[in-house]
Design a protein around this motif. Structure first.
Motif, PDB file in Angstrom:
ATOM      1  N   LEU A   5       0.828  -1.212   0.000  1.00  0.00           N
ATOM      2  CA  LEU A   5       0.000   0.000   0.000  1.00  0.00           C
ATOM      3  C   LEU A   5       0.863   1.262   0.000  1.00  0.00           C
ATOM      4  O   LEU A   5       0.551   2.233  -0.695  1.00  0.00           O
ATOM      5  N   LEU A   6       1.952   1.255   0.759  1.00  0.00           N
ATOM      6  CA  LEU A   6       2.842   2.421   0.785  1.00  0.00           C
ATOM      7  C   LEU A   6       3.496   2.645  -0.577  1.00  0.00           C
ATOM      8  O   LEU A   6       3.622   3.786  -1.025  1.00  0.00           O
ATOM      9  N   THR A  45       3.335   6.002  -5.728  1.00  0.00           N
ATOM     10  CA  THR A  45       3.230   6.113  -7.190  1.00  0.00           C
ATOM     11  C   THR A  45       1.835   6.533  -7.651  1.00  0.00           C
ATOM     12  O   THR A  45       1.594   6.623  -8.860  1.00  0.00           O
ATOM     13  N   ALA A  46       0.941   6.788  -6.716  1.00  0.00           N
ATOM     14  CA  ALA A  46      -0.428   7.177  -7.079  1.00  0.00           C
ATOM     15  C   ALA A  46      -0.419   8.504  -7.830  1.00  0.00           C
ATOM     16  O   ALA A  46       0.311   9.439  -7.477  1.00  0.00           O
ATOM     17  N   GLU A  47      -1.242   8.570  -8.860  1.00  0.00           N
ATOM     18  CA  GLU A  47      -1.251   9.760  -9.707  1.00  0.00           C
ATOM     19  C   GLU A  47      -2.350  10.753  -9.356  1.00  0.00           C
ATOM     20  O   GLU A  47      -2.307  11.888  -9.795  1.00  0.00           O
ATOM     21  N   SER A  48      -3.330  10.320  -8.567  1.00  0.00           N
ATOM     22  CA  SER A  48      -4.408  11.255  -8.244  1.00  0.00           C
ATOM     23  C   SER A  48      -4.647  11.270  -6.736  1.00  0.00           C
ATOM     24  O   SER A  48      -4.323  10.324  -6.011  1.00  0.00           O
ATOM     25  N   GLU A  49      -5.226  12.381  -6.322  1.00  0.00           N
ATOM     26  CA  GLU A  49      -5.552  12.526  -4.901  1.00  0.00           C
ATOM     27  C   GLU A  49      -6.645  11.522  -4.507  1.00  0.00           C
ATOM     28  O   GLU A  49      -6.661  11.042  -3.374  1.00  0.00           O
ATOM     29  N   GLU A  50      -7.508  11.180  -5.423  1.00  0.00           N
ATOM     30  CA  GLU A  50      -8.573  10.208  -5.166  1.00  0.00           C
ATOM     31  C   GLU A  50      -7.988   8.818  -4.855  1.00  0.00           C
ATOM     32  O   GLU A  50      -8.420   8.145  -3.925  1.00  0.00           O
ATOM     33  N   SER A  58      -8.000   6.702  -1.239  1.00  0.00           N
ATOM     34  CA  SER A  58      -8.404   5.293  -1.156  1.00  0.00           C
ATOM     35  C   SER A  58      -7.335   4.460  -0.445  1.00  0.00           C
ATOM     36  O   SER A  58      -7.646   3.607   0.395  1.00  0.00           O
ATOM     37  N   ILE A  59      -6.091   4.717  -0.739  1.00  0.00           N
ATOM     38  CA  ILE A  59      -4.989   3.994  -0.103  1.00  0.00           C
ATOM     39  C   ILE A  59      -4.893   4.367   1.371  1.00  0.00           C
ATOM     40  O   ILE A  59      -4.659   3.510   2.228  1.00  0.00           O
ATOM     41  N   ARG A  60      -5.107   5.643   1.704  1.00  0.00           N
ATOM     42  CA  ARG A  60      -5.096   6.063   3.115  1.00  0.00           C
ATOM     43  C   ARG A  60      -6.172   5.325   3.903  1.00  0.00           C
ATOM     44  O   ARG A  60      -5.935   4.899   5.035  1.00  0.00           O
TER      45      ARG A  60
END
Length: 156
Positions: free
Chosen positions: A126-127, A132-137, A141-143
Motif C-alpha cells: 500500500l505504501l 506512485t499514485a497519480e491522483s488525490e482520489e 483510497s490507499i489512506r
C-alpha cells in the motif's frame, strides 16, 4: 444475542498474534455445518471485516470425546457461525492443556511469523502504491486501506 457474541469474538480476536498468548483469550465457534473451529488472533486489516483465521477442530475417530486441531488454518467469515463458546475445557481439557501445547508448538509459532509477514507485506504494498499514485482520489483510497491497519491494538 448471536450478533453480540459474534462482535465479542471479533473484538477479542482482532489482535496481532504473539508468541505469548493466554489460552483464556480464545474462542470456539460452530459453523452452519456444526463444525467446531478455534479462532486465532488475526491482525486488523489482514482479512475482510468479518473474517478471522481459524483452525478446524477434528474428532478422533476411535475416541469421540477426544479432539485434535487440524493442521489447516483457514480464513473464515464470522457470519457463517451460529454458536460461540469461551469455555474451551470440552475440547482442550482441564486448564486448556491441549491449547497451551498448541500455542507453544512449531505450527503456532509459524502462524505468528507468517501472519506478521503478511501484515507487513500488505502495508508495504500500500505504501508503494501511495508513492506512485497519480491522483488525490487514489491516494485517499490507499489512506483508507492503511487506516485498517492502524486500528490494531495489542492486548498483550
Amino acid at each position: 444475542m448471536i450478533d453480540t457474541q459474534r462482535l465479542m469474538v471479533q473484538c477479542t480476536m482482532l489482535r496481532q498474534p504473539t508468541l505469548q498468548e493466554s489460552a483464556a483469550d480464545f474462542f470456539v465457534g460452530f459453523d452452519i455445518d456444526h463444525t467446531p473451529y478455534l479462532f486465532l488472533p488475526t491482525a486488523h486489516g489482514v482479512l475482510e471485516d468479518n473474517e478471522l483465521y481459524a483452525v478446524p477442530i477434528l474428532m478422533r475417530k476411535k475416541q469421540s470425546s477426544m479432539y485434535l486441531l487440524d493442521d489447516t488454518i483457514l480464513a473464515v467469515d464470522l457470519k457463517d457461525f451460529n454458536e460461540f463458546h469461551c469455555d474451551l475445557t470440552y475440547y482442550f481439557g482441564p486448564e486448556y492443556n491441549m491449547l497451551r501445547r498448541y500455542l507453544k508448538s512449531t505450527e503456532y509459532r509459524s502462524y505468528v511469523m507468517w501472519s506478521n509477514g503478511i501484515r507487513q507485506d500488505q502495508i508495504n504494498e500500500l505504501l508503494d502504491s501511495y508513492a506512485t499514485a497519480e491522483s488525490e482520489e487514489v491516494k485517499e483510497s490507499i489512506r483508507v486501506q492503511l487506516s485498517r491497519f492502524s486500528r490494531q491494538t495489542n492486548n498483550h
